[in-house]
Design an enzyme around this catalytic site. Structure first.
Site, PDB file in Angstrom:
ATOM      1  N   LYS A  13       4.224 -38.060  -8.942  1.00  0.00           N
ATOM      2  CA  LYS A  13       4.481 -38.697  -7.638  1.00  0.00           C
ATOM      3  C   LYS A  13       5.817 -38.239  -7.042  1.00  0.00           C
ATOM      4  CE  LYS A  13       4.374 -42.962  -9.242  1.00  0.00           C
ATOM      5  NZ  LYS A  13       4.148 -42.764 -10.683  1.00  0.00           N
ATOM      6  N   ARG A  88       3.737 -51.584  -7.193  1.00  0.00           N
ATOM      7  CA  ARG A  88       3.257 -51.432  -8.557  1.00  0.00           C
ATOM      8  C   ARG A  88       2.497 -52.681  -9.030  1.00  0.00           C
ATOM      9  NH1 ARG A  88       7.356 -47.345 -10.233  1.00  0.00           N
ATOM     10  NH2 ARG A  88       6.860 -46.542 -12.267  1.00  0.00           N
ATOM     11  N   ARG A 123      10.258 -33.553 -18.846  1.00  0.00           N
ATOM     12  CA  ARG A 123      10.791 -33.941 -17.541  1.00  0.00           C
ATOM     13  C   ARG A 123      12.320 -34.035 -17.575  1.00  0.00           C
ATOM     14  NH1 ARG A 123       8.586 -38.745 -13.885  1.00  0.00           N
ATOM     15  NH2 ARG A 123       9.081 -40.162 -15.591  1.00  0.00           N
ATOM     16  N   ARG A 156      15.328 -38.664 -18.809  1.00  0.00           N
ATOM     17  CA  ARG A 156      15.419 -40.108 -18.526  1.00  0.00           C
ATOM     18  C   ARG A 156      15.301 -40.910 -19.818  1.00  0.00           C
ATOM     19  NH1 ARG A 156      11.452 -41.435 -13.585  1.00  0.00           N
ATOM     20  NH2 ARG A 156      11.097 -43.236 -14.941  1.00  0.00           N
ATOM     21  N   ARG A 167       4.972 -47.913 -20.915  1.00  0.00           N
ATOM     22  CA  ARG A 167       4.842 -47.824 -19.451  1.00  0.00           C
ATOM     23  C   ARG A 167       3.385 -47.585 -19.060  1.00  0.00           C
ATOM     24  NH1 ARG A 167       8.938 -43.296 -18.180  1.00  0.00           N
ATOM     25  NH2 ARG A 167       8.388 -43.670 -16.011  1.00  0.00           N
TER      26      ARG A 167
HETATM   27  P1  AMP Z   1       9.783 -44.616 -11.822  1.00  0.00           P
HETATM   28  O1  AMP Z   1      10.983 -43.798 -11.557  1.00  0.00           O
HETATM   29  O2  AMP Z   1       8.967 -44.849 -10.586  1.00  0.00           O
HETATM   30  O3  AMP Z   1       8.952 -44.098 -12.963  1.00  0.00           O
HETATM   31  O4  AMP Z   1      10.310 -46.066 -12.254  1.00  0.00           O
HETATM   32  C1  AMP Z   1      11.087 -46.235 -13.431  1.00  0.00           C
HETATM   33  C2  AMP Z   1      11.157 -47.692 -13.819  1.00  0.00           C
HETATM   34  O5  AMP Z   1      11.755 -48.427 -12.740  1.00  0.00           O
HETATM   35  C3  AMP Z   1       9.815 -48.368 -14.040  1.00  0.00           C
HETATM   36  O6  AMP Z   1       9.325 -48.173 -15.361  1.00  0.00           O
HETATM   37  C4  AMP Z   1      10.166 -49.816 -13.757  1.00  0.00           C
HETATM   38  O7  AMP Z   1      10.875 -50.395 -14.839  1.00  0.00           O
HETATM   39  C5  AMP Z   1      11.137 -49.701 -12.601  1.00  0.00           C
HETATM   40  N1  AMP Z   1      10.424 -49.721 -11.301  1.00  0.00           N
HETATM   41  C6  AMP Z   1      10.362 -48.716 -10.369  1.00  0.00           C
HETATM   42  N2  AMP Z   1       9.623 -49.083  -9.317  1.00  0.00           N
HETATM   43  C7  AMP Z   1       9.191 -50.344  -9.578  1.00  0.00           C
HETATM   44  C8  AMP Z   1       8.354 -51.266  -8.893  1.00  0.00           C
HETATM   45  N3  AMP Z   1       7.802 -50.951  -7.717  1.00  0.00           N
HETATM   46  N4  AMP Z   1       8.124 -52.465  -9.465  1.00  0.00           N
HETATM   47  C9  AMP Z   1       8.676 -52.791 -10.649  1.00  0.00           C
HETATM   48  N5  AMP Z   1       9.443 -51.970 -11.360  1.00  0.00           N
HETATM   49  C10 AMP Z   1       9.714 -50.751 -10.846  1.00  0.00           C
END
Ligand code: AMP
Length: 212
Positions: A13, A88, A123, A156, A167
């Site tokens: 994404k 989400r 990544r 990360r 996740r």
């Molecule tokens: P991402 O970078 O999108 O993979 O997000 C990394 C982490 O941030 C996720 O595993 C969640 O812990 C938190 N996070 C990001 N976006 C959201 C969201 N829309 N709702 C809840 N947690 C989020």
């Protein structure tokens, strides 16, 4: 255009959002990037979010909803935006509807869990601007240096195999039901995320009815 890029963690994404953002000239809004920045800056939101993120859990809906509501109200969003990693949960999608955000399309990047687990170990993200890379599929021009801002690239903390597995469990339980939510609203488009980055990009443009 208001677009949601949807998919499991590691589906691509962020990578696709960055390219589409440049081509469509609308900002890409990544709640993950916003939260990581808050953690770096040790803000109260960052401190609260960190314990959820480190464990592969979702940050509470009210925190995320507040962030998005404030971000989409900014001036650079007036011609549209790409949401990456949000909504989400059903509660987040309902909140977007409550603030009157009319989503045009939701593009779901489809990919199997086994491919994701293998992908995440390669990544890297820029510690400064959040741009994402992959050591073999999407390497930076200079090893470990961000093409965009020159920042250092890092793995990360939540890309460790055990956190990735958690996740994915969370994704299937809380996030995947959103596909039906948007399908029932006639908004859902799907693309095959197993292909090379450029091919997925072209498929997204084609799905959106844009010329490739
Ligand atoms: P991402 O970078 O999108 O993979 O997000 C990394 C982490 O941030 C996720 O595993 C969640 O812990 C938190 N996070 C990001 N976006 C959201 C969201 N829309 N709702 C809840 N947690 C989020």
């Amino acid at each position: 255009m208001k677009l949601i890029l949807f998919g499991a963690p590691g589906a691509g994404k962020g990578t696709q959002a960055e390219t589409l953002s440049k081509e469509l000239r609308i900002p890409a809004i990544s709640t993950g990037n916003i939260l990581r920045e808050a953690i770096q800056n040790k803000t109260p939101i960052g401190l609260e979010a960190k314990r959820f993120m480190d464990n592969g859990q979702l940050v509470p809906d009210d925190v995320v909803i507040g962030i998005v509501e404030e971000r989409v109200a900014r001036d650079d969003c007036r011609n549209g935006y790409i949401l990456d990693g949000v909504p989400r949960t059903i509660a987040q999608a309902e909140a977007l509807e409550r603030f009157g955000v009319a989503i045009d399309n939701v593009v779901s990047i489809e990919i199997e869990d086994s491919v994701i687990e293998a992908r995440m170990s390669g990544r890297r993200v820029c510690g400064r601007c959040g741009a994402s890379y992959h050591i073999t599929e999407n390497p930076p021009k200079i090893e470990n240096v961000c093409d965009v801002c020159g920042g250092a690239l890092v793995a990360r903390a939540d890309d460790k195999p055990e956190t990735v597995r958690e996740r994915l469990v969370v994704y299937h339980r809380l996030t995947e039901p959103l596909k039906d939510f948007y399908k029932s609203r006639g908004k859902l488009l799907t693309v095959d995320g197993n292909r090379p980055i450029r091919t997925v990009h072209n498929e997204i443009l084609a799905a959106l009815g844009k010329s490739v």
